[in-house]
Design an enzyme around this catalytic site. Structure first.
Site, mmCIF file in Angstrom:
data_model
loop_
_atom_site.group_PDB
_atom_site.id
_atom_site.type_symbol
_atom_site.label_atom_id
_atom_site.label_comp_id
_atom_site.label_asym_id
_atom_site.label_seq_id
_atom_site.Cartn_x
_atom_site.Cartn_y
_atom_site.Cartn_z
ATOM 1 N N ARG A 1 60.352 61.256 52.362
ATOM 2 C CA ARG A 1 61.211 62.482 51.828
ATOM 3 C C ARG A 1 59.371 63.401 51.734
ATOM 4 O O ARG A 1 60.069 64.511 51.724
ATOM 5 C CB ARG A 1 61.778 62.525 50.866
ATOM 6 C CG ARG A 1 62.647 62.064 50.716
ATOM 7 C CD ARG A 1 62.827 61.752 49.453
ATOM 8 N NE ARG A 1 62.530 60.771 48.593
ATOM 9 C CZ ARG A 1 62.677 60.081 47.273
ATOM 10 N NH1 ARG A 1 63.949 60.743 46.349
ATOM 11 N NH2 ARG A 1 61.801 59.175 46.032
ATOM 12 N N ARG B 1 67.914 64.364 56.913
ATOM 13 C CA ARG B 1 68.306 63.748 55.899
ATOM 14 C C ARG B 1 69.729 65.118 55.343
ATOM 15 O O ARG B 1 70.493 65.725 55.058
ATOM 16 C CB ARG B 1 67.081 63.820 54.747
ATOM 17 C CG ARG B 1 68.354 63.962 53.234
ATOM 18 C CD ARG B 1 67.196 63.260 52.777
ATOM 19 N NE ARG B 1 66.490 65.379 52.003
ATOM 20 C CZ ARG B 1 66.061 65.360 51.400
ATOM 21 N NH1 ARG B 1 65.156 64.344 50.317
ATOM 22 N NH2 ARG B 1 65.239 66.709 50.806
ATOM 23 N N ASP C 1 67.267 49.641 52.965
ATOM 24 C CA ASP C 1 67.461 49.804 50.982
ATOM 25 C C ASP C 1 67.843 48.197 50.898
ATOM 26 O O ASP C 1 68.219 47.750 51.968
ATOM 27 C CB ASP C 1 68.906 50.538 50.976
ATOM 28 C CG ASP C 1 68.529 51.176 49.736
ATOM 29 O OD1 ASP C 1 68.167 52.113 49.269
ATOM 30 O OD2 ASP C 1 69.086 50.554 48.817
ATOM 31 N N TYR D 1 71.403 46.556 39.597
ATOM 32 C CA TYR D 1 72.093 47.566 40.237
ATOM 33 C C TYR D 1 73.535 46.823 40.448
ATOM 34 O O TYR D 1 74.893 47.991 40.195
ATOM 35 C CB TYR D 1 71.950 47.789 41.193
ATOM 36 C CG TYR D 1 70.893 48.188 41.599
ATOM 37 C CD1 TYR D 1 70.997 49.679 41.610
ATOM 38 C CD2 TYR D 1 69.233 48.089 42.226
ATOM 39 C CE1 TYR D 1 69.338 50.632 41.872
ATOM 40 C CE2 TYR D 1 67.772 49.319 42.186
ATOM 41 C CZ TYR D 1 68.443 50.555 42.307
ATOM 42 O OH TYR D 1 67.421 50.967 42.249
#
Length: 345
Positions: free
Chosen positions: A28, A37, A73, A150
């Site tokens: 980012r 993005r 990820d 998660y």
């Protein structure tokens, strides 16, 4: 000319300077990434090979790090077990159905990487071809405790109350889930190596939220199981372990079986070296927020870390991922500062 500084440092062999890369290196803070993005979702960016390769290579082209990490990820393999998720911009991962029962765990399927994550092979083989030996290509995985956090919480969490409640009140259920995750992660790490990864980092990002007792019960045994399995299957490939907020458990991390311990910024590198012992290489550990400071301070702290780490067995990195608003020119300076330490000639 082959740049194998990172692999050599991981094996505590002499190098002309510390190898350098950044956690969240592709992402980012780069204008070129933000443009992509705007057009594609996170899952598209990480699972369409052409996009993932381009994003992985953006910092390589811009800064010439010694390590190029696959853009992906830690949750990527979970749908292959039957745990579906999405990643929402500015909110993070959201699980379709959080894991809360033994019945759900029993229904999980073994990971078949070529079926579940076929894009990973294309991403890594293409990166190896594009990098042409000028840097080490890294893969990465999530550790069982963090993946379970998660999957059970259903999203990111501030207190991890749901996953800890399950661990402490239903330990048999938790261990059965962690065992399945460990088998999947072991297979996924070997798969990444077979697809071209020359080193693999395991992120147990949320294991630092555990007390030392709980870490020994629910995180460490599965880290050990995975590293042992991967080392037996693919000996010689450097394996790195990173845990955020790990100052209280460094000695336990030393028992995990990794070649390299990636250290966060909450301890000095000198203290980390002392507590981890001479048998392990280290990685890190500049505070990412220092990259908002003046370049004179950035250089001072980089040199301090390198001096404390010593001449062998150190990979320069941040103590956590680079922050989204980091000035790109300071990221460039971080790399240039370390690379300037090469011995002349």
């Amino acid at each position: 000319m082959v740049n194998d500084r990172l692999v050599k440092a991981a094996h505590q062999q002499p190098v002309d300077r510390p190898p350098v890369w950044m956690m969240r290196q592709a992402g980012r803070y780069m204008k070129s990434y933000r443009e992509l993005r705007e057009k594609y979702s996170f899952r598209e960016r990480s699972e369409i090979p052409e996009l993932a390769v381009e994003i992985s290579l953006q910092p390589f082209r811009a800064f010439g790090p010694d390590g190029v990490i696959m853009f992906s990820d830690i949750l990527t393999p979970l749908p292959g077990l039957g745990i579906n998720f999405d990643i929402v911009e500015s909110r993070g991962p959201l699980m379709e159905t959080p894991i809360r029962t033994q019945g759900q765990v029993d229904k999980l399927t073994p990971l078949e990487p070529d079926t579940a994550v076929p894009f990973v092979r294309e991403i890594l083989t293409t990166l190896r071809r594009e990098v042409k030996g000028q840097a080490t290509v890294l893969g990465f995985v999530g550790a069982p405790w963090t993946l379970a956090s998660y999957a059970i919480e259903g999203k990111t969490s501030k207190d991890y109350a749901i996953v800890k409640k399950m661990a402490f009140s239903e330990p048999q259920l938790m261990h059965s889930f962690l065992q399945k995750l460990a088998a999947a992660v072991s297979r996924y790490m070997v798969y990444q190596i077979d697809c071209g990864a020359e080193a693999v980092q395991m992120f147990d990002s949320w294991a630092g939220q555990l007390s030392p007792w709980a870490f020994k019960e629910f995180a460490l045994p599965y880290q050990q199981k995975i590293f042992q399995a991967v080392r037996a299957a693919r000996p010689g490939v450097p394996l790195i372990l990173y845990i955020n907020g790990s100052a209280g458990i460094l000695e336990l991390m030393a028992q995990a079986g990794a070649d390299v311990i990636s250290v966060d910024w909450t301890v000095t590198m000198a203290e980390a070296r002392r507590r981890l012992g001479p048998q392990l290489a280290v990685q890190g550990n500049l505070d990412p927020c220092l990259l908002f400071g003046p370049q004179t301070l950035i250089r001072e702290k980089i040199l301090e870390i390198i001096a404390e780490a010593g001449p062998t067995g150190h990979i320069m990195n941040l103590g956590h991922g680079i922050l989204p608003t980091t000035p790109e020119e300071n990221a460039r300076f971080f790399f240039e500062c370390v690379k300037s330490l090469s011995a002349p000639g």
